[in-house]
Enzyme design. Structure first.
Site, PDB file in Angstrom:
ATOM      1  N   PHE B 115       0.907  -3.514   9.222  1.00  0.00           N
ATOM      2  CA  PHE B 115       1.769  -2.884   8.228  1.00  0.00           C
ATOM      3  C   PHE B 115       2.316  -3.956   7.304  1.00  0.00           C
ATOM      4  O   PHE B 115       2.349  -5.138   7.670  1.00  0.00           O
ATOM      5  CB  PHE B 115       2.929  -2.165   8.943  1.00  0.00           C
ATOM      6  CG  PHE B 115       2.942  -0.690   8.691  1.00  0.00           C
ATOM      7  CD1 PHE B 115       1.969   0.135   9.244  1.00  0.00           C
ATOM      8  CD2 PHE B 115       3.921  -0.109   7.900  1.00  0.00           C
ATOM      9  CE1 PHE B 115       1.983   1.498   9.009  1.00  0.00           C
ATOM     10  CE2 PHE B 115       3.933   1.255   7.654  1.00  0.00           C
ATOM     11  CZ  PHE B 115       2.966   2.057   8.212  1.00  0.00           C
ATOM     12  N   GLN B 235      14.262   1.721  -2.256  1.00  0.00           N
ATOM     13  CA  GLN B 235      12.870   1.295  -2.152  1.00  0.00           C
ATOM     14  C   GLN B 235      11.909   2.254  -2.844  1.00  0.00           C
ATOM     15  O   GLN B 235      11.979   3.468  -2.663  1.00  0.00           O
ATOM     16  CB  GLN B 235      12.483   1.224  -0.675  1.00  0.00           C
ATOM     17  CG  GLN B 235      11.030   0.848  -0.461  1.00  0.00           C
ATOM     18  CD  GLN B 235      10.766   0.489   0.985  1.00  0.00           C
ATOM     19  OE1 GLN B 235      10.615   1.352   1.831  1.00  0.00           O
ATOM     20  NE2 GLN B 235      10.736  -0.786   1.261  1.00  0.00           N
ATOM     21  N   HIS B 237       8.073   3.122  -2.832  1.00  0.00           N
ATOM     22  CA  HIS B 237       6.856   2.905  -2.059  1.00  0.00           C
ATOM     23  C   HIS B 237       5.705   2.755  -3.032  1.00  0.00           C
ATOM     24  O   HIS B 237       5.547   3.578  -3.928  1.00  0.00           O
ATOM     25  CB  HIS B 237       6.625   4.075  -1.107  1.00  0.00           C
ATOM     26  CG  HIS B 237       5.588   3.800  -0.072  1.00  0.00           C
ATOM     27  ND1 HIS B 237       4.252   3.679  -0.385  1.00  0.00           N
ATOM     28  CD2 HIS B 237       5.683   3.600   1.267  1.00  0.00           C
ATOM     29  CE1 HIS B 237       3.570   3.424   0.734  1.00  0.00           C
ATOM     30  NE2 HIS B 237       4.410   3.374   1.744  1.00  0.00           N
ATOM     31  N   LEU B 247       3.357  10.654  -0.387  1.00  0.00           N
ATOM     32  CA  LEU B 247       3.104   9.319   0.102  1.00  0.00           C
ATOM     33  C   LEU B 247       1.719   9.138   0.720  1.00  0.00           C
ATOM     34  O   LEU B 247       1.219  10.008   1.405  1.00  0.00           O
ATOM     35  CB  LEU B 247       4.141   9.026   1.187  1.00  0.00           C
ATOM     36  CG  LEU B 247       4.406   7.553   1.376  1.00  0.00           C
ATOM     37  CD1 LEU B 247       5.169   7.040   0.173  1.00  0.00           C
ATOM     38  CD2 LEU B 247       5.214   7.361   2.630  1.00  0.00           C
ATOM     39  N   GLU B 250       1.290   3.095   4.150  1.00  0.00           N
ATOM     40  CA  GLU B 250       0.903   1.690   4.108  1.00  0.00           C
ATOM     41  C   GLU B 250      -0.151   1.393   5.174  1.00  0.00           C
ATOM     42  O   GLU B 250      -0.922   0.453   5.055  1.00  0.00           O
ATOM     43  CB  GLU B 250       2.168   0.886   4.427  1.00  0.00           C
ATOM     44  CG  GLU B 250       2.220  -0.497   3.941  1.00  0.00           C
ATOM     45  CD  GLU B 250       3.666  -0.989   4.021  1.00  0.00           C
ATOM     46  OE1 GLU B 250       4.304  -1.055   2.978  1.00  0.00           O
ATOM     47  OE2 GLU B 250       4.146  -1.279   5.130  1.00  0.00           O
ATOM     48  N   ARG B 281       6.892  -3.810   0.404  1.00  0.00           N
ATOM     49  CA  ARG B 281       6.815  -2.738  -0.588  1.00  0.00           C
ATOM     50  C   ARG B 281       7.409  -3.106  -1.934  1.00  0.00           C
ATOM     51  O   ARG B 281       6.898  -2.698  -2.972  1.00  0.00           O
ATOM     52  CB  ARG B 281       7.509  -1.502  -0.029  1.00  0.00           C
ATOM     53  CG  ARG B 281       6.716  -0.918   1.110  1.00  0.00           C
ATOM     54  CD  ARG B 281       7.433   0.196   1.794  1.00  0.00           C
ATOM     55  NE  ARG B 281       6.599   0.731   2.865  1.00  0.00           N
ATOM     56  CZ  ARG B 281       7.027   1.610   3.761  1.00  0.00           C
ATOM     57  NH1 ARG B 281       8.267   2.053   3.714  1.00  0.00           N
ATOM     58  NH2 ARG B 281       6.212   2.050   4.700  1.00  0.00           N
ATOM     59  N   HIS B 347      11.345   6.185  -2.407  1.00  0.00           N
ATOM     60  CA  HIS B 347      10.989   6.446  -1.029  1.00  0.00           C
ATOM     61  C   HIS B 347      12.138   6.336  -0.047  1.00  0.00           C
ATOM     62  O   HIS B 347      12.345   7.215   0.772  1.00  0.00           O
ATOM     63  CB  HIS B 347       9.871   5.479  -0.626  1.00  0.00           C
ATOM     64  CG  HIS B 347       9.369   5.667   0.759  1.00  0.00           C
ATOM     65  ND1 HIS B 347       8.917   6.890   1.207  1.00  0.00           N
ATOM     66  CD2 HIS B 347       9.240   4.810   1.809  1.00  0.00           C
ATOM     67  CE1 HIS B 347       8.531   6.767   2.476  1.00  0.00           C
ATOM     68  NE2 HIS B 347       8.736   5.517   2.869  1.00  0.00           N
ATOM     69  N   ARG B 389      13.295  -2.717   2.816  1.00  0.00           N
ATOM     70  CA  ARG B 389      12.908  -2.385   4.174  1.00  0.00           C
ATOM     71  C   ARG B 389      11.419  -2.614   4.381  1.00  0.00           C
ATOM     72  O   ARG B 389      10.620  -2.328   3.495  1.00  0.00           O
ATOM     73  CB  ARG B 389      13.225  -0.914   4.462  1.00  0.00           C
ATOM     74  CG  ARG B 389      12.713  -0.429   5.790  1.00  0.00           C
ATOM     75  CD  ARG B 389      13.138   0.981   6.082  1.00  0.00           C
ATOM     76  NE  ARG B 389      12.458   1.978   5.287  1.00  0.00           N
ATOM     77  CZ  ARG B 389      11.222   2.427   5.532  1.00  0.00           C
ATOM     78  NH1 ARG B 389      10.510   1.936   6.525  1.00  0.00           N
ATOM     79  NH2 ARG B 389      10.694   3.363   4.775  1.00  0.00           N
TER      80      ARG B 389
END
Lengths: 237, 574, 114, 98
Positions: B115, B235, B237, B247, B250, B281, B347, B389
């Protein structure tokens, strides 16, 4: 942009005695979803139009409704795949609260009857319980259920017999009975082999056609039936 | 109707339910949700939940800690991050025991994948740390937690919309909520109250968030005079489906998917040479927007391609069935054959209700707490995510701190008096509804709301600057006035979703104002907050948390130092 | 109620209606057989069988039996593990072969009058 | 509750027996098969009769449950169906014993 005709079954049982059909025309971009259309109506034409929605991409299960005679998620129905006239009704077999919002209390209660949680009183290992890929394969499809209620609402047995557990609850039972980590086999099986359980499924397959996650619900129920029979003979040997 | 409970939990996502399971061991628990529990937005989480299990390759909590600190652009509080990363392994094992159907390795252990931003040995190369259940991890964990609430006798109040969280004399007394089905007002007196109400992505036009993610409780607490922390950090994404914002996890880049521009160049190699497409991100989002700005978007349009054709078909269908279906349904694209058009989508809120590591809500920047009030999950800011994050840390955050809040509440309940909500608070809530329904004017809610969301998107998303933010603040102020003139057509008490829209919209405006003002005051670039006019990180002046307080119609700021233990701030390179 | 018209649902309705009808038929059949003990009555009933109207009834009975049996076979196959995606195909195969067998089977009954 | 498992399974078994029986029955009736006498035929007829009654009445019982919702009424109907089925079986045996 193209104009679509939404014919929606409206009903507020606290104020009206019977449902009424109401038509709206909505300008839609081909990329939009049916849910976008409903939101446009609510925002621009009639704020009283009532429906549930949340995630808008087919995972939360809020916006199940009957679209052109077929149960489905409004957020997963692309407008470009629809004819110009679209008929929208609430899910059948559940009491209507308002417009497209139905009371799903009974539906959720059914699932609770089958002990819908992993039961294993053995002392757990320090790390994860091992589960082989083959063992997991058995439950992979059943865990994708989003509890939208489309299946049970499409089931003719459930239409006439509200005591029937219904496809969603039976699928839940399957999910745990076939989980290699679960230890409540007998108890859970006992909860589904009564007269209002498994045997009220007559392999009609409406639930399979209704399921927006394309789960082979009847197939899973059939496996439960076979398991119940096998278990019956094993015990009576 | 008046209810008495030991613990009242607002929100039935992962944080709320995990706390409920803990609190139910010691007393009565009510869980309020404006949806049905399994419809909570946690269910949308796709890719994974992070823990250094080391099932697929060597890993350690220490590395996880380092990655999270670095990912947060050093704004995360390291003591809290350490708690999270140390507790991660136990947490995942516990979830597995509760029944979560994690995907498995060939030996039957929990499978793990790569990730963004998760590396081995302090940044050397990507590591497999995200535990997953295909691409429905949130759904799998949420279902299991909800299911386990059943035998514990936890009381669920589904489709209850919170109107007020009552705080008097620095103590929380409980919650006032509207039963959506019949318009009745319910009062929940509690010894302790947990806010686990999730995010507020709906302030932006393009978002991966659910319609329900409107941040009602944050706004309620803010109005009650409590601070909100680090609200400028939101954030984006990198890979939302173009035009929809849905979405694409990731995880697909962890399994070999890559971002490409119009020249078919794998452009992330330029931005993060070491870990490329698995850059955090904030960096990936900025990279995509930069590519587009510099004319390398696909066909001159404002999107780039996410190429999954390099992932073996079997891996794609086994591990990403859900997103394969999304792409087919919404874009008409089979991701095994053609690249997918993507664009960053709003996101996750790093900021939120400030809490300590046990979920106690802080009432100021000096670590004073409100008695009986807790927060956990996306709505809270511990802060473990700092300025940005890392993927698969949010699910971990919810279950780790949800559990801790549950334990803390059970502890506090032993010696606590149950709150008692007074008549006037209830009357206030009722009159809010009355006023909203009776309001007259010429504004339609849909129009004003999309105006706000568009403005936020245009002026306060991936790139920000002073001029834009100032413009935004004044625009929000105009929108606030317009909102006073929104008329509702639905006057009924039964399932009045138009009324709920109006209430939620009020909260969205409130939060937008806090976000924009917070972004305006932070004159540096850090993590997800990037200012064109201050493109550098400024540790000398800004290595500190923002605390926003309500002062009449404006927002006032105080600051709190960042807790640094093991890792001193360094330049953030991948 | 479009769900009523799908193959699976349609098959179920046929199964139900034919099942009830055939169970009721057991009464008539036993009544007919009971005449075996009474030559006069037996002869009377035998004659009745030559009535074209009754012949059609008999053909109808055959149709019910075939419909119920063939869908019954379909259901048992599905119970035994034939995958769900085959259910519609099986329905059409059952309808087709059932139709052919009905045509062949009804010939000796209706042959005389058609 | 075991009863329901057995009933469902036995409905399938009797269905198969009936199918085989009917084929034979139809053949002997319309294509001049062998005369139906002797102990084997007697046994066949007996099983055939029992299967038909079990299959039919069990089916009716199942349908009844789905449309009759009061427990008391269900019990009454169940009783009526069982008595009728037993009576028919008696009559059938009487006829077959000629």
């Amino acid at each position: 942009m193209k104009t679509y005709n939404f014919k929606i079954k409206r009903f507020n049982p606290s104020e009206e005695s019977s449902p009424q059909w109401q038509e709206f025309s909505v300008q839609m971009d081909p990329m939009e979803r049916l849910l976008d259309g409903l939101i446009k109506i609510k925002d621009n034409s009639d704020g009283t139009l009532t429906f549930r929605r949340s995630c808008a991409h087919g995972i939360c299960g809020s916006c199940a409704m009957k679209i052109n005679g077929k149960n489905g998620l409004a957020c997963q129905t692309l407008i470009k795949n629809m004819p110009e006239r679209i008929t929208i009704e609430p899910l059948a077999a559940y009491p209507v609260i308002k417009d497209l919002v139905v009371d799903m209390t009974q539906f959720f209660m059914k699932s609770e009857e089958v002990l819908p949680y992993l039961i294993n009183a053995e002392t757990p290992p320090e790390r994860e319980r091992l589960q082989s890929k083959d063992e997991q394969q058995k439950i992979l499809e059943s865990i994708t259920c989003i509890m939208c209620g489309s299946c049970t609402s499409s089931c003719p047995t459930y239409w006439s017999d509200k005591e029937y557990l219904g496809p969603a609850a039976l699928l839940k039972a399957y999910r745990f009975i076939f989980d290699s980590r679960d230890r409540a086999f007998d108890e859970r099986l006992g909860r589904i082999i009564h007269a209002q359980g498994l045997w009220r499924c007559h392999s009609i397959y409406n639930c399979v056609e209704a399921c927006p996650k394309e789960i082979d619900i009847t197939g899973h129920i059939t496996e439960l039936k076979r398991l119940a029979v096998k278990n019956f003979f094993k015990r009576n040997k | 109707m008046i209810h008495q409970f030991d613990t009242v939990i607002i929100g039935s996502g992962l944080a709320g339910l995990r706390a409920a399971i803990e609190a139910a061991k010691y007393g009565s628990v009510a869980v309020l949700t404006k949806l049905f529990p399994t419809r909570s937005h946690s269910t949308s989480a796709q890719g994974g939940i992070g823990a250094a299990l080391g099932n697929e390759e060597p890993d350690s909590p220490e590395w996880h800690l380092y990655d999270t600190v670095k990912g947060s652009d050093y704004l995360g509080d390291q003591d809290a991050i350490e708690i999270m990363c140390e507790d991660a392994i136990r947490t995942i094992v516990e979830l597995e025991h509760l029944g979560v159907p994690f995907s498995r390795t060939t030996e039957g252990k929990i499978a793990q994948r790569r990730f963004g931003g998760h590396t081995r040995n302090f940044g050397e190369a990507p590591v497999r740390r995200a535990c997953y259940s295909a691409d429905r991890t949130g759904h799998a964990v949420l279902s299991a937690l909800y299911e386990q609430c059943k035998p514990l006798g936890i009381n669920f109040f589904s489709e209850f919309h919170v109107l007020d969280i009552v705080i008097e004399n620095n103590k929380c007394h409980g919650v006032i909520a509207l039963q959506i089905e019949n318009g009745e007002i319910h009062v929940f007196n509690a010894k302790s109250t947990l806010v686990a109400s999730g995010g507020y992505g709906k302030v932006f036009k393009t978002t991966s968030n659910a319609f329900a993610s409107t941040g009602d409780c944050l706004s309620i607490l803010f109005n009650a005079g409590l601070p909100l922390e680090d609200m400028e950090f939101f954030q984006f994404h990198p890979t939302g489906l173009y035009g929809l914002g849905i979405l694409i996890t990731e995880g697909v880049r962890g399994e070999g998917g890559v971002l490409i521009n119009v020249q078919s160049e794998r452009f992330m190699e330029r931005y993060a040479p070491a870990i490329k497409d698995l850059a955090p991100r904030d960096m990936a989002s900025r990279a995509i927007m930069t590519e587009i700005k510099e004319g390398r978007g696909i066909d001159g349009k404002d999107y780039v391609h996410l190429d999954l054709t390099r992932i073996p078909n079997q891996v794609l269908s086994e591990r990403f069935p859900e997103i394969t279906t999304f792409c087919k349904i919404y874009m008409g694209i089979d991701p095994s054959e053609k690249p997918i058009p993507v664009l960053p989508t709003a996101h996750y809120a790093m900021g939120g209700i400030p809490t300590d590591a046990d979920g106690r809500v802080l009432n100021d920047e000096k670590a004073g707490v409100i008695k009986g009030l807790y927060a956990a999950g996306e709505c809270a800011c511990v802060s473990v995510h700092g300025a940005n994050r890392l993927g698969c840390n949010s699910l971990l955050d919810t279950v780790v701190f949800g559990r801790r809040a549950g334990i803390a509440m059970a502890g506090e309940n032993k010696n606590a008096e149950r709150g008692n909500i007074h008549r006037d608070a209830i009357d206030n809530a009722a009159s809010l509804i009355d006023l909203t329904i009776k309001r007259k004017g010429d504004q339609r809610i849909g129009d004003v709301r999309s105006e706000l969301q568009t403005d936020m998107m245009d002026l306060c998303s991936v790139f920000r600057n002073e001029q834009g933010l100032k413009e935004l603040v004044s625009k929000i102020s105009i929108i606030e006035d317009k909102a006073e003139h929104i008329t509702l057509k639905d006057k009924s008490k039964i399932f009045n979703t138009e009324l709920l829209d109006a209430i939620e919209f009020g909260h969205l405006i409130n939060l937008s104002k806090v976000i924009a003002s917070s972004a305006l005051q932070r004159e540096e670039s850090r993590g997800a907050h990037f200012r064109d006019d201050f493109p550098q990180r400024d540790d000398a002046d800004w290595l500190k948390h923002t605390f926003a307080f309500k002062k009449e119609r404006v927002v006032e700021f105080k600051h709190k130092p960042v807790k640094i233990t093991k890792f001193q701030p360094e330049e953030r390179k991948y | 109620m479009r769900y009523r018209l799908r193959a699976g649902s349609f098959a179920w309705m046929i199964q139900r209606i034919s099942g009830v009808a055939l169970t009721i038929y057991i009464f008539f059949h036993l009544y007919y057989l009971s005449s075996l003990r009474d030559p006069v009555k037996f002869e009377l009933l035998r004659k009745l069988l030559d009535d074209p109207f009754v012949k059609f009834g008999e053909a109808g009975l055959l149709l019910l039996v075939i419909a119920h049996s063939f869908n019954g076979i379909r259901l048992i196959l599905l119970d035994m593990g034939v995958p769900t995606r085959m259910q519609k195909t099986l329905f059409f195969i059952a309808a087709l072969t059932g139709g052919i067998i009905f045509f062949i089977g009804s010939w000796p009954i209706l042959g005389g009058i058609l | 509750m075991r009863k329901e498992v057995f009933e469902w399974f036995f409905l399938r078994i009797t269905g198969v027996i009936l199918l085989a029986g009917l084929t034979l029955h139809f053949y002997t009736m319309h294509y001049n098969g062998p005369a139906q006498t002797g102990p084997y035929w007697r046994a066949f007829n007996f099983i055939f009769l029992l299967s038909a009654i079990y299959h039919g009445f069990n089916g009716l019982l199942g349908i009844m449950i789905e449309y009759v919702h009061s427990r008391a009424l269900q019990k009454i109907f169940e009783g009526v169906l069982i008595v009728t089925a037993l009576a028919l079986t008696g009559i059938g045996i009487y006829i077959l014993s000629v």
